[in-house]
Design a protein around this motif. Structure first.
Motif, short mmCIF file in Angstrom:
data_model
loop_
_atom_site.label_atom_id
_atom_site.label_comp_id
_atom_site.label_asym_id
_atom_site.label_seq_id
_atom_site.Cartn_x
_atom_site.Cartn_y
_atom_site.Cartn_z
N PHE A 158 0.85 -1.19 0.00
CA PHE A 158 0.00 0.00 0.00
C PHE A 158 0.89 1.24 0.00
N ARG A 159 0.46 2.24 -0.73
CA ARG A 159 1.19 3.50 -0.81
C ARG A 159 0.34 4.60 -0.21
N GLY A 160 0.89 5.31 0.77
CA GLY A 160 0.17 6.42 1.38
C GLY A 160 0.78 7.73 0.93
N THR A 161 -0.06 8.61 0.36
CA THR A 161 0.40 9.87 -0.20
C THR A 161 -0.40 11.03 0.36
N ASP A 162 0.30 12.05 0.84
CA ASP A 162 -0.39 13.29 1.17
C ASP A 162 -0.54 14.06 -0.14
N ARG A 163 -1.77 14.17 -0.61
CA ARG A 163 -1.98 14.69 -1.96
C ARG A 163 -1.63 16.17 -2.10
N MET A 164 -1.77 16.94 -1.03
CA MET A 164 -1.41 18.36 -1.13
C MET A 164 0.10 18.51 -1.26
N LEU A 165 0.86 17.74 -0.48
CA LEU A 165 2.31 17.87 -0.51
C LEU A 165 2.95 17.24 -1.74
N SER A 166 2.17 16.47 -2.50
CA SER A 166 2.73 15.70 -3.60
C SER A 166 2.58 16.36 -4.96
N ALA A 220 -12.27 -12.94 4.66
CA ALA A 220 -12.64 -11.84 5.56
C ALA A 220 -11.62 -10.71 5.52
N GLN A 221 -10.40 -11.01 5.11
CA GLN A 221 -9.39 -9.97 5.02
C GLN A 221 -9.81 -8.86 4.05
N PHE A 222 -10.56 -9.22 3.02
CA PHE A 222 -10.98 -8.23 2.02
C PHE A 222 -11.97 -7.22 2.60
N GLN A 223 -12.59 -7.55 3.72
CA GLN A 223 -13.58 -6.65 4.33
C GLN A 223 -12.95 -5.68 5.32
N THR A 224 -11.64 -5.63 5.37
CA THR A 224 -10.93 -4.77 6.32
C THR A 224 -11.18 -3.30 6.04
N ASP A 225 -11.27 -2.52 7.09
CA ASP A 225 -11.30 -1.06 6.96
C ASP A 225 -9.85 -0.63 6.73
N TRP A 226 -9.44 -0.58 5.48
CA TRP A 226 -8.03 -0.38 5.15
C TRP A 226 -7.47 0.93 5.66
N PRO A 227 -8.13 2.07 5.46
CA PRO A 227 -7.55 3.33 5.98
C PRO A 227 -7.30 3.29 7.48
N LEU A 271 -1.10 1.46 11.67
CA LEU A 271 0.25 0.92 11.55
C LEU A 271 1.28 2.04 11.45
N VAL A 272 0.94 3.10 10.72
CA VAL A 272 1.86 4.24 10.61
C VAL A 272 2.04 4.90 11.98
N LYS A 273 0.95 5.07 12.72
CA LYS A 273 1.03 5.72 14.03
C LYS A 273 1.85 4.88 15.01
N GLN A 274 1.75 3.55 14.91
CA GLN A 274 2.55 2.70 15.77
C GLN A 274 4.03 2.82 15.43
N ALA A 275 4.32 2.91 14.14
CA ALA A 275 5.72 2.95 13.71
C ALA A 275 6.34 4.32 13.92
N PHE A 276 5.60 5.38 13.55
CA PHE A 276 6.13 6.74 13.58
C PHE A 276 5.07 7.68 14.18
N LEU A 315 -0.49 16.15 8.27
CA LEU A 315 -0.39 15.18 7.18
C LEU A 315 -1.63 14.29 7.15
N GLN A 316 -2.16 14.07 5.94
CA GLN A 316 -3.32 13.20 5.73
C GLN A 316 -3.02 12.30 4.55
N TYR A 317 -3.03 11.00 4.78
CA TYR A 317 -2.62 10.07 3.74
C TYR A 317 -3.82 9.51 2.98
N TYR A 318 -3.65 9.49 1.68
CA TYR A 318 -4.62 8.86 0.77
C TYR A 318 -4.01 7.54 0.33
N TRP A 319 -4.77 6.44 0.49
CA TRP A 319 -4.23 5.11 0.21
C TRP A 319 -4.77 4.56 -1.11
#
Length: 242
Positions: free
Chosen positions: A23-31, A208-215, A221-226, A238-242
């Motif tokens: 998955f790629r997370g992009t802040d669309r304003m900064l990009s 059931a994995q396909f029914q995940t709330d991906w955002p 996961l990002v908040k846990q890491a950074f 920052l707001q990420y679009y996935w």
């Protein structure tokens, strides 16, 4: 002859689901150039001061990430340029040697790699400063984890604007966590399952994995890491679009 037909007498069943996922997370304003210029205005950063601001912000981000890794008690490893580094193998070795933090964190790797990033340049024709997006190199951070829900994976962060993130997961590692949670016997070798006691239930768990709330999952996961990343550019968030 297809594999299944060739070995049909020895095959117990077939599972269909996610394998390796990125998955790629992009802040669309900064990009984009126009949006990035607007974001600088929100942060009250003049174009002429962009270089100092970007350098200072990147140093702050790297320091915060190192401090977070230290709080978690996980190793931080810098991978020098020149030469191939098998990051997954390094993370798995660290897992065997040091275990994980309570949240499943394993290790934080850093490496200088190519990226695409906005910078400010002088336009000779207009004699004005302007934002341009160009290739460059910067430090990337790799946060590896063995997450209690999704299993082994990592978050990759570009530490220079626009702070793009990539998250790599594996549906098979995720399924292993699901099987463990339900007490279903299995045998796993690498990325394969030679044996699962209840194939029907395993298929239901994979589906059931396909029914995940991906955002929600990915931002978590990002908040846990950074954890300091989202407020890095305050008052712009920052707001990420996935």
């Amino acid at each position: 002859m297809p594999f299944i037909e060739l070995y049909q007498e020895r095959i117990l069943g077939v599972l269909e689901g996610l394998d390796r996922i990125r998955f790629r997370g992009t802040d669309r304003m900064l990009s984009n150039t126009r949006g990035f210029a607007q974001a600088l205005h929100i942060m009250e950063v003049w174009l002429k001061d962009f270089g100092d601001w970007a350098d200072r912000t990147t140093k702050t981000l790297r320091r915060q990430c190192a401090e977070h890794a230290q709080r978690l008690g996980i190793p931080t490893v810098y991978l020098p340029p020149g030469g191939h580094h098998d990051k997954e193998a390094l993370a798995r070795r660290s897992l065997l040697e040091h275990g994980t933090a309570p949240d499943g964190a394993i290790v934080q790797l850093s490496a200088v790699e190519p990226c695409v990033a906005p910078s400010v340049y002088a336009n000779r024709a207009t004699k004005r400063l302007e934002v341009q997006v160009r290739p460059r190199r910067c430090v990337f951070l790799y946060h590896y984890f063995n997450h209690p829900q999704v299993g082994f994976g990592h978050v990759r962060l570009q530490t220079w604007a626009p702070y793009t993130v990539n998250i790599c997961l594996n549906g098979r590692h995720w399924l292993e966590k699901q099987l463990q949670a339900e007490g279903i016997a299995y045998h796993k070798v690498g990325n394969c399952f030679p044996f699962i006691k209840d194939l029907d239930r395993a298929q239901a768990l994979l589906s059931a994995q396909f029914q995940t709330d991906w955002p929600q999952l990915l931002e978590g996961l990002v908040k846990q890491a950074f954890p300091d990343l989202f407020e890095l550019c305050a008052p712009y968030r920052l707001q990420y679009y996935w």
